[in-house]
Write a protein that holds these residues in place. Structure first.
Motif, short mmCIF file in Angstrom:
data_model
loop_
_atom_site.label_atom_id
_atom_site.label_comp_id
_atom_site.label_asym_id
_atom_site.label_seq_id
_atom_site.Cartn_x
_atom_site.Cartn_y
_atom_site.Cartn_z
N ASN A 76 5.30 -0.86 -3.44
CA ASN A 76 5.92 -2.01 -3.61
C ASN A 76 5.91 -3.39 -3.52
O ASN A 76 4.81 -2.82 -2.92
CB ASN A 76 7.64 -2.20 -4.13
N HIS A 77 5.91 -3.94 -3.27
CA HIS A 77 5.84 -5.79 -3.41
C HIS A 77 5.77 -5.27 -1.85
O HIS A 77 5.14 -6.27 -0.70
CB HIS A 77 6.27 -6.70 -3.38
N GLN A 109 -3.33 -1.99 -9.56
CA GLN A 109 -3.05 -2.65 -7.79
C GLN A 109 -4.26 -2.48 -7.55
O GLN A 109 -4.66 -3.87 -6.67
CB GLN A 109 -1.31 -2.29 -7.35
N TRP A 139 0.06 1.27 -9.92
CA TRP A 139 -0.23 1.78 -8.90
C TRP A 139 -1.91 1.53 -9.28
O TRP A 139 -3.17 0.99 -8.55
CB TRP A 139 -0.33 2.61 -7.75
N LYS A 183 3.35 -7.99 -8.19
CA LYS A 183 3.81 -7.33 -8.08
C LYS A 183 6.14 -7.78 -8.59
O LYS A 183 6.20 -6.92 -8.61
CB LYS A 183 3.63 -6.13 -6.86
#
Length: 149
Positions: free
Chosen positions: A9-10, A57, A54, A46
């Protein structure tokens, strides 16, 4: 490991950015700065797009790290480094074009001149003590002079 990647997550990206930027403080020469910035950018993405997988990411992080580093490298190479002291660490270059007096007679092409509070080796035409000479070049610690007429 796969479960960890799937749940990125962020906050994870912000933690990575913080770690990279803290390590940068210890003197990596800018290498980790751009990776830290890329991690912060991925954290922002995100946060804005929570469903970002992901698998997007990680490549996005790599591409952003490379793009930010290349951008800064190109910017550094194209912008001239201007200085208020252009002859700093080039001792003697600031003397070129200036006029000084012969301190020790120039005989057979070698002598000394007094420039400011320093005495410099000089080469040029023979000249008596007190003759005004102009510095035309520098070769290491030896100044090349010509007689001022």
């Amino acid at each position: 490991m796969l479960e960890l990647l799937q749940n990125l997550n962020h906050w994870d990206w912000l933690a990575l950015a913080a770690v990279l930027l803290i390590l940068e403080v210890f003197g990596t020469g800018g290498y980790l700065l751009w990776a830290g910035l890329a991690a912060a950018l991925v954290a922002g993405l995100k946060f804005l797009i929570p469903e970002l997988a992901w698998t997007l990411q990680l490549p996005l992080f790599g591409v952003l790290a490379i793009l930010t580093a290349v951008y800064w490298w190109k910017r550094q190479r194209t912008s001239p480094a201007l200085s208020d002291q252009p002859f700093l660490n080039r001792r003697g270059h600031e003397l070129i074009g200036r006029t000084f007096l012969v301190q020790q007679a120039i005989v057979d092409g070698r002598g000394k001149i007094k420039a400011g509070d320093s005495v410099w080796m000089a080469e040029g035409p023979d000249a008596e003590v007190g003759t005004a000479v102009r510095v035309v070049a520098q070769n290491g610690v030896v100044l090349t002079v010509e007689i001022v007429t």
